[in-house]
Design an enzyme around this catalytic site. Sequence first.
Site, PDB file in Angstrom:
ATOM      1  N   SER A 239       0.826  -1.214   0.000  1.00 41.69           N
ATOM      2  CA  SER A 239       0.000   0.000   0.000  1.00 41.69           C
ATOM      3  C   SER A 239       0.863   1.268   0.000  1.00 41.69           C
ATOM      4  CB  SER A 239      -0.918   0.010   1.219  1.00 41.69           C
ATOM      5  OG  SER A 239      -0.176   0.343   2.363  1.00 41.69           O
ATOM      6  N   GLU A 260       6.584  -0.370  -5.252  1.00 43.56           N
ATOM      7  CA  GLU A 260       5.486  -0.692  -6.177  1.00 43.56           C
ATOM      8  C   GLU A 260       4.215  -0.613  -5.338  1.00 43.56           C
ATOM      9  OE1 GLU A 260       2.720  -2.365  -7.718  1.00 43.56           O
ATOM     10  OE2 GLU A 260       3.780  -4.260  -8.069  1.00 43.56           O
ATOM     11  N   LEU A 261       3.509   0.512  -5.465  1.00 46.59           N
ATOM     12  CA  LEU A 261       2.456   0.838  -4.491  1.00 46.59           C
ATOM     13  C   LEU A 261       1.067   0.759  -5.121  1.00 46.59           C
ATOM     14  CD1 LEU A 261       4.432   3.737  -2.758  1.00 46.59           C
ATOM     15  CD2 LEU A 261       4.423   1.300  -2.211  1.00 46.59           C
ATOM     16  N   GLU A 469      10.321  -3.268 -12.152  1.00 48.89           N
ATOM     17  CA  GLU A 469      10.605  -4.701 -12.008  1.00 48.89           C
ATOM     18  C   GLU A 469      10.452  -5.357 -13.371  1.00 48.89           C
ATOM     19  OE1 GLU A 469       7.936  -5.740  -8.714  1.00 48.89           O
ATOM     20  OE2 GLU A 469       9.642  -5.460  -7.374  1.00 48.89           O
TER      21      GLU A 469
HETATM   22  C1  SIN Z   1       0.371  -6.378  -8.307  1.00 51.96           C
HETATM   23  O1  SIN Z   1      -0.819  -6.491  -8.139  1.00 51.96           O
HETATM   24  O2  SIN Z   1       1.063  -5.717  -7.521  1.00 51.96           O
HETATM   25  C2  SIN Z   1       1.122  -7.044  -9.427  1.00 51.96           C
HETATM   26  C3  SIN Z   1       0.277  -7.423 -10.550  1.00 51.96           C
HETATM   27  C4  SIN Z   1       1.045  -7.989 -11.715  1.00 51.96           C
HETATM   28  O3  SIN Z   1       2.201  -8.386 -11.620  1.00 51.96           O
HETATM   29  O4  SIN Z   1       0.450  -8.030 -12.782  1.00 51.96           O
END
Ligand code: SIN
Length: 490
Positions: A239, A260-261, A469
């Site tokens: 979050s 990655e929020l 990523e």
């Molecule tokens: C995520 O919900 O944080 C990642 C989703 C994804 O890798 O597609």
Amino acid sequence: MPLTLTRPDLQRQHNFIANAWHDATDGRLLPVSDPATDTVFAHVPDSAAADARAAVDAAHAAFPAWRALTGRERAQYLKRWHALILAYQDDLGRLISREQGKPLAEGRGEVLYAASYVEWFAEEAARSHGEVIPEPVRGRKMLMVKEPVGVVAAITPWNFPAAMIARKIAPALAAGCTVVAKPAEDTPLTSLALVRLAEEAGLPAGVLNMVTASRERAAEVVDVWLADSRVRKITFTGSTPVGKHLVRESAATLKRVSMELGGNAPFIVFEDADLDAAVAGLMAAKFRNGGQTCVCPNRVFVHDAVHYDFVARLSARVAALKVGPASAPDSQIGPMINARAVDKIAAHVADAVERGACVVTGGERLAALGANYFAPTILVGVDAGMRCTQEETFGPVVPVTRFEHEDEVVAAANDTPFGLAAYFYTRDMARAWRVADRLESGIVGINEGALAAEVAPFGGIKESGYGREGSRHGLDDYTQMKYLCQGGLG
Ligand code: SIN
């Protein structure tokens, strides 16, 4: 279909530190439940500060030897790990489905998704190129080389218990970093199983360490890592409020951070869209993992001219979705992760209806299935003031808002502090590039609902975070540049 493992020893229930499996130092336990039934089926350590410190000690001690390997040597470990993940994909898929709730086909799919990052970074390990810099004065040679940042702390969420840990650990190890990791309290078992397979792949002691902790004790573990100057980087998926806290606390030792929020993805259907393709794209993007992904469309904008037709086609598909436990072969939507998640979804739907939205299909808990189920739902007449458009619902709810003009919808799509993913459907190529250019988002789907892939950079802008990523840029988050200048060359 039972979710039992062919290799029960993959269900590890201990911390992994310096290649040994440990209880929490004070012996406390964290129960792990199946969200389909809310029954506890395993226990893992509820770790304390001492466990977190031991993990850093091990990772710090292992770093010099691990960084001294060549990229190709490190790649061999990752390749063996990748092969083992594929060999046990069915067991890993069952474990994901059991602790996280996603249908078995999706659980298996997630294992392949996780494995793709391990394979990708095994390949990238040998390609961490530096630069030769043309010297501005004679008699010098100037170079830039990339080095691993050091010990990395990886903190991961429950929605993709295999993929999120894999796409942090794999690039970190490939770059030459060592890792301390904490998986989410709801889903520790898949991550521990992956660590078990990394152990089998022969990873040297201390290179990868994992401790588990409850929601109540997570801060105790993470605070140790934040305060320890030997931890040089924090990588987190979760979050935005927690991400902001981690960034603030990392400042004391100036750690590198990748965040990655949260997201609040818009999904726009223009009047010239191929409606069947748009419905298929929305189904894929919205209902993956029951709507529990950061890139799920959270606000659906449909042009006035096609609104009725689009909603009719969509509701036929949504009403036909089969909801049930991960173990049932025909389930397409599993339980939500826990009761808090269902309460939030129900509150968002109730708020929207109170403020004038209408339920086209769904709109209610499916209590007959269990406490954690919510019906796939479409709401129409949604506006920007409603909770379901302002916050991530993280559930199987499609809130539809009408629009008339391109400028108006782009402004509405961007009217959020978040910027992770955005989607739109149009057949007008000029509009496609115009809108893609104007959307404030790290990831944009143009006539496509399935975006994530190991070959592409995944990450957000604005309050959805920073860092990427996957892709050939994925190693950069785990390396630092060093400039070398040799003089006296005549
Ligand atoms: C995520 O919900 O944080 C990642 C989703 C994804 O890798 O597609």
